[in-house]
Design a protein around this motif. Structure first.
Motif, PDB file in Angstrom:
ATOM      1  N   SER A  17      24.406  77.502 -13.264  1.00 28.41           N
ATOM      2  CA  SER A  17      24.911  76.815 -12.085  1.00 28.41           C
ATOM      3  C   SER A  17      25.416  77.822 -11.065  1.00 28.41           C
ATOM      4  O   SER A  17      25.257  77.621  -9.860  1.00 28.41           O
ATOM      5  CB  SER A  17      26.016  75.823 -12.463  1.00 28.41           C
ATOM      6  OG  SER A  17      27.147  76.504 -12.972  1.00 28.41           O
ATOM      7  N   LYS A  20      22.490  79.184  -9.109  1.00 22.03           N
ATOM      8  CA  LYS A  20      21.991  78.262  -8.106  1.00 22.03           C
ATOM      9  C   LYS A  20      22.889  78.289  -6.882  1.00 22.03           C
ATOM     10  O   LYS A  20      22.409  78.324  -5.745  1.00 22.03           O
ATOM     11  CB  LYS A  20      21.911  76.847  -8.687  1.00 22.03           C
ATOM     12  CG  LYS A  20      21.277  75.855  -7.750  1.00 22.03           C
ATOM     13  CD  LYS A  20      21.087  74.515  -8.412  1.00 22.03           C
ATOM     14  CE  LYS A  20      20.400  73.558  -7.452  1.00 22.03           C
ATOM     15  NZ  LYS A  20      20.177  72.255  -8.034  1.00 22.03           N
ATOM     16  N   GLU A  21      24.210  78.280  -7.109  1.00 21.98           N
ATOM     17  CA  GLU A  21      25.136  78.335  -5.983  1.00 21.98           C
ATOM     18  C   GLU A  21      24.991  79.654  -5.233  1.00 21.98           C
ATOM     19  O   GLU A  21      25.017  79.683  -4.006  1.00 21.98           O
ATOM     20  CB  GLU A  21      26.572  78.162  -6.475  1.00 21.98           C
ATOM     21  CG  GLU A  21      26.886  76.768  -6.959  1.00 21.98           C
ATOM     22  CD  GLU A  21      28.279  76.663  -7.568  1.00 21.98           C
ATOM     23  OE1 GLU A  21      29.066  77.626  -7.453  1.00 21.98           O
ATOM     24  OE2 GLU A  21      28.574  75.613  -8.155  1.00 21.98           O
ATOM     25  N   THR A  22      24.821  80.725  -5.970  1.00 26.73           N
ATOM     26  CA  THR A  22      24.652  82.031  -5.345  1.00 26.73           C
ATOM     27  C   THR A  22      23.374  82.058  -4.516  1.00 26.73           C
ATOM     28  O   THR A  22      23.361  82.564  -3.390  1.00 26.73           O
ATOM     29  CB  THR A  22      24.610  83.143  -6.404  1.00 26.73           C
ATOM     30  OG1 THR A  22      25.804  83.069  -7.181  1.00 26.73           O
ATOM     31  CG2 THR A  22      24.494  84.506  -5.774  1.00 26.73           C
ATOM     32  N   LYS A  23      22.310  81.484  -5.062  1.00 25.51           N
ATOM     33  CA  LYS A  23      21.051  81.429  -4.313  1.00 25.51           C
ATOM     34  C   LYS A  23      21.230  80.625  -3.026  1.00 25.51           C
ATOM     35  O   LYS A  23      20.734  81.005  -1.973  1.00 25.51           O
ATOM     36  CB  LYS A  23      19.946  80.817  -5.170  1.00 25.51           C
ATOM     37  CG  LYS A  23      19.446  81.719  -6.266  1.00 25.51           C
ATOM     38  CD  LYS A  23      18.374  81.035  -7.096  1.00 25.51           C
ATOM     39  CE  LYS A  23      17.934  81.886  -8.260  1.00 25.51           C
ATOM     40  NZ  LYS A  23      16.931  81.214  -9.101  1.00 25.51           N
ATOM     41  N   ASP A  24      21.952  79.505  -3.120  1.00 27.67           N
ATOM     42  CA  ASP A  24      22.199  78.690  -1.933  1.00 27.67           C
ATOM     43  C   ASP A  24      23.015  79.464  -0.900  1.00 27.67           C
ATOM     44  O   ASP A  24      22.719  79.419   0.299  1.00 27.67           O
ATOM     45  CB  ASP A  24      22.923  77.398  -2.313  1.00 27.67           C
ATOM     46  CG  ASP A  24      22.047  76.444  -3.107  1.00 27.67           C
ATOM     47  OD1 ASP A  24      20.803  76.606  -3.062  1.00 27.67           O
ATOM     48  OD2 ASP A  24      22.603  75.538  -3.772  1.00 27.67           O
ATOM     49  N   GLU A  25      24.028  80.178  -1.377  1.00 34.98           N
ATOM     50  CA  GLU A  25      24.853  80.960  -0.463  1.00 34.98           C
ATOM     51  C   GLU A  25      24.045  82.076   0.193  1.00 34.98           C
ATOM     52  O   GLU A  25      24.190  82.338   1.384  1.00 34.98           O
ATOM     53  CB  GLU A  25      26.055  81.541  -1.200  1.00 34.98           C
ATOM     54  CG  GLU A  25      27.088  80.505  -1.592  1.00 34.98           C
ATOM     55  CD  GLU A  25      28.220  81.083  -2.425  1.00 34.98           C
ATOM     56  OE1 GLU A  25      28.270  82.318  -2.601  1.00 34.98           O
ATOM     57  OE2 GLU A  25      29.054  80.293  -2.894  1.00 34.98           O
ATOM     58  N   LYS A  27      20.846  82.032   0.711  1.00 35.61           N
ATOM     59  CA  LYS A  27      19.931  81.386   1.655  1.00 35.61           C
ATOM     60  C   LYS A  27      20.652  81.057   2.954  1.00 35.61           C
ATOM     61  O   LYS A  27      20.136  81.316   4.044  1.00 35.61           O
ATOM     62  CB  LYS A  27      19.351  80.109   1.035  1.00 35.61           C
ATOM     63  CG  LYS A  27      18.341  79.415   1.918  1.00 35.61           C
ATOM     64  CD  LYS A  27      17.775  78.194   1.237  1.00 35.61           C
ATOM     65  CE  LYS A  27      16.807  77.474   2.152  1.00 35.61           C
ATOM     66  NZ  LYS A  27      16.288  76.248   1.555  1.00 35.61           N
ATOM     67  N   GLU A  28      21.865  80.501   2.852  1.00 32.29           N
ATOM     68  CA  GLU A  28      22.642  80.165   4.045  1.00 32.29           C
ATOM     69  C   GLU A  28      22.991  81.422   4.839  1.00 32.29           C
ATOM     70  O   GLU A  28      22.907  81.432   6.067  1.00 32.29           O
ATOM     71  CB  GLU A  28      23.911  79.422   3.648  1.00 32.29           C
ATOM     72  CG  GLU A  28      23.668  78.020   3.141  1.00 32.29           C
ATOM     73  CD  GLU A  28      24.930  77.356   2.607  1.00 32.29           C
ATOM     74  OE1 GLU A  28      26.017  77.934   2.746  1.00 32.29           O
ATOM     75  OE2 GLU A  28      24.813  76.254   2.049  1.00 32.29           O
ATOM     76  N   GLU A  31      19.909  82.673   6.659  1.00 31.80           N
ATOM     77  CA  GLU A  31      19.627  81.846   7.834  1.00 31.80           C
ATOM     78  C   GLU A  31      20.603  82.160   8.970  1.00 31.80           C
ATOM     79  O   GLU A  31      20.196  82.237  10.137  1.00 31.80           O
ATOM     80  CB  GLU A  31      19.697  80.365   7.470  1.00 31.80           C
ATOM     81  CG  GLU A  31      18.545  79.903   6.607  1.00 31.80           C
ATOM     82  CD  GLU A  31      18.689  78.456   6.142  1.00 31.80           C
ATOM     83  OE1 GLU A  31      19.698  77.808   6.481  1.00 31.80           O
ATOM     84  OE2 GLU A  31      17.793  77.987   5.424  1.00 31.80           O
TER      85      GLU A  31
END
Length: 83
Positions: A17, A20-25, A27-28, A31
């Motif tokens: 988990s 996944k959060e690290t990947k989302d961060e 990605k953000e 961007e």
């Protein structure tokens, strides 16, 4: 033994988990950096256009003054040739 396996399963779940959060961060953040770069490029382009326009105006004025001086010099030569 069961506690150790459950502990490992729990740690594996947390790590998954977190990934996944690290990947989302990431990605953000990527961007956000991309958007900032686009804004910086747009700002630089506007400044370059303004500088180019300013240079064109200045060059035009210099050319006009040069043409006036050439006309004056030509008139002086005509007058000197008549004498």
């Amino acid at each position: 033994m069961k506690k150790a396996l459950l502990g490992l399963a729990f740690i594996a779940t947390l790590m998954t988990s977190c990934k996944k959060e690290t990947k989302d961060e990431v990605k953000e953040a990527t961007e956000a950096v991309g958007n900032e770069m686009e804004d910086a490029i747009d700002t630089a382009a506007v400044k370059v256009d303004a500088a180019a326009d300013s240079s064109k105006v200045k060059a035009g004025k210099v050319l006009e003054k040069g043409a006036e001086k050439m006309d004056e010099a030509a008139e002086k030569l005509k007058e000197a040739a008549k004498k």
